[in-house]
Design a protein around this motif. Sequence first.
Motif, PDB file in Angstrom:
ATOM      1  N   GLY A  98      48.976   7.405 -16.963  1.00 43.72           N
ATOM      2  CA  GLY A  98      49.706   8.772 -16.972  1.00 43.72           C
ATOM      3  C   GLY A  98      49.217  10.099 -17.191  1.00 43.72           C
ATOM      4  N   VAL A  99      47.829   9.724 -17.734  1.00 45.63           N
ATOM      5  CA  VAL A  99      47.345  11.249 -16.911  1.00 45.63           C
ATOM      6  C   VAL A  99      47.648  11.356 -15.094  1.00 45.63           C
ATOM      7  CG1 VAL A  99      45.301  12.524 -16.661  1.00 45.63           C
ATOM      8  CG2 VAL A  99      46.120  11.393 -18.694  1.00 45.63           C
ATOM      9  N   LEU A 108      49.450  10.066 -13.233  1.00 40.65           N
ATOM     10  CA  LEU A 108      51.214  10.230 -12.931  1.00 40.65           C
ATOM     11  C   LEU A 108      51.222  12.031 -12.657  1.00 40.65           C
ATOM     12  CD1 LEU A 108      53.032   7.133 -14.345  1.00 40.65           C
ATOM     13  CD2 LEU A 108      53.299   7.865 -11.872  1.00 40.65           C
ATOM     14  N   GLN A 109      50.510  12.845 -14.095  1.00 42.60           N
ATOM     15  CA  GLN A 109      51.131  13.523 -14.243  1.00 42.60           C
ATOM     16  C   GLN A 109      50.639  14.907 -12.995  1.00 42.60           C
ATOM     17  OE1 GLN A 109      49.938  14.961 -17.784  1.00 42.60           O
ATOM     18  NE2 GLN A 109      51.025  17.780 -17.867  1.00 42.60           N
ATOM     19  N   LEU A 110      49.334  14.209 -12.907  1.00 37.88           N
ATOM     20  CA  LEU A 110      48.542  15.195 -11.806  1.00 37.88           C
ATOM     21  C   LEU A 110      48.519  14.837 -10.478  1.00 37.88           C
ATOM     22  CD1 LEU A 110      44.328  13.949 -12.974  1.00 37.88           C
ATOM     23  CD2 LEU A 110      46.225  16.132 -12.849  1.00 37.88           C
ATOM     24  N   TYR A 154      51.845  14.479  -9.526  1.00 33.35           N
ATOM     25  CA  TYR A 154      52.833  15.726  -9.992  1.00 33.35           C
ATOM     26  C   TYR A 154      52.505  17.151  -9.525  1.00 33.35           C
ATOM     27  CZ  TYR A 154      56.589  18.716 -11.147  1.00 33.35           C
ATOM     28  OH  TYR A 154      57.992  20.009 -11.548  1.00 33.35           O
ATOM     29  N   LEU A 155      51.492  17.281 -10.702  1.00 32.33           N
ATOM     30  CA  LEU A 155      51.468  18.593 -10.800  1.00 32.33           C
ATOM     31  C   LEU A 155      50.458  19.522  -9.693  1.00 32.33           C
ATOM     32  CD1 LEU A 155      51.826  20.426 -12.981  1.00 32.33           C
ATOM     33  CD2 LEU A 155      49.207  20.161 -13.912  1.00 32.33           C
ATOM     34  N   GLU A 195      52.944  20.247  -6.995  1.00 31.61           N
ATOM     35  CA  GLU A 195      54.250  21.231  -7.909  1.00 31.61           C
ATOM     36  C   GLU A 195      53.571  22.524  -7.991  1.00 31.61           C
ATOM     37  OE1 GLU A 195      57.302  23.464  -9.593  1.00 31.61           O
ATOM     38  OE2 GLU A 195      57.133  21.180  -8.895  1.00 31.61           O
ATOM     39  N   ILE A 254      56.610   9.694  -7.590  1.00 29.69           N
ATOM     40  CA  ILE A 254      56.241  10.808  -7.440  1.00 29.69           C
ATOM     41  C   ILE A 254      56.925  11.623  -6.767  1.00 29.69           C
ATOM     42  CG2 ILE A 254      54.496  12.342  -8.039  1.00 29.69           C
ATOM     43  CD1 ILE A 254      55.271  10.956 -10.571  1.00 29.69           C
TER      44      ILE A 254
END
Length: 306
Positions: A51-52, A54-56, A58-59, A62, A202
């Motif tokens: 999950g972390v 996946l967030q990275l 994306y981030l 972005e 992502i």
Amino acid sequence: MKKKRTFPWQHPKPPFEDPKAQELIERIFQSPSYKLAIEDEEFLLSDQTRGVRLQLDYLKPELIMQKYGIKRTIVVFGSARIKEPASAMKELEKIKNLLKKKPDSKTLLRELRTAEKMVEKSIYYEEARKFGQLVGKAGKGPKDNTLTLMTGGGPGIMEAANRGAYDVGAKSIGLNIQLPHEQFPNPYIDPELCFQFHYFAIRKLHFLHRAIALVVFPGGFGTLDELFETLTLIQTGKNKPIPVVLVGKEYWQRLINFKFLVEEGTIDAEDLHIFTFKENAKEAWEYILHWYAKAGIDIFNHNKKD
């Protein structure tokens, strides 16, 4: 350069009276449990931290796109195998020369047919390049990032579109994906806007996050995957309606019998209006402009809130 941290027990003279203490503290220091989480690769690559990751995934893109003022994108999809005309002709001549030595080779005959098809489709490389030029010159000119071209970052049609933007001095975006085999970005993407993703999901999110139009040239599985995901998201209302342009009507109608889906009742007749067919870059660009003009939306308005 970041200074490496040092600890009391790393000094030449051990600070402990117990002769075993230094050895024991070294064991603690070498234990994975003592590593900072950000420095523990095994932990970061574990199932529990997906999950972390996946967030990275994306981030990072972005934040960089925000930094460069990327507000709206026009996304171009298409085959990574389609070459520019000169390269396609060179490949064809190479196979013809090999056939002169082995005229009965079934493998070479199959390669000849494929090479001939690739020469025919090389016109789409030129059209994708022209489309990139049109997007690059739009708005207030090449230095304006409000409306920016985006591709999958690879060769073929993606390269051609990025190259078109590069021709006119405009920035363009490439969303590369980490694959088991080697995959390199094409050289025409703006270096600050060339990204690499681990997760397809992502990457797909970023394709549509700012997209105001999708232009799809002939392609294979990857192109079809991206096209149908977009069509499904628009059909189901999960993505706002945007112009979807399929370039090369003959190719697409031979590949997919869209009317058959209506006849079979698996889609509605109005679903065929989600996309349109055009033959070249100029027609595709004019359709996008007309689509938004008809909707009363100014895609070049810098003050418009998205």
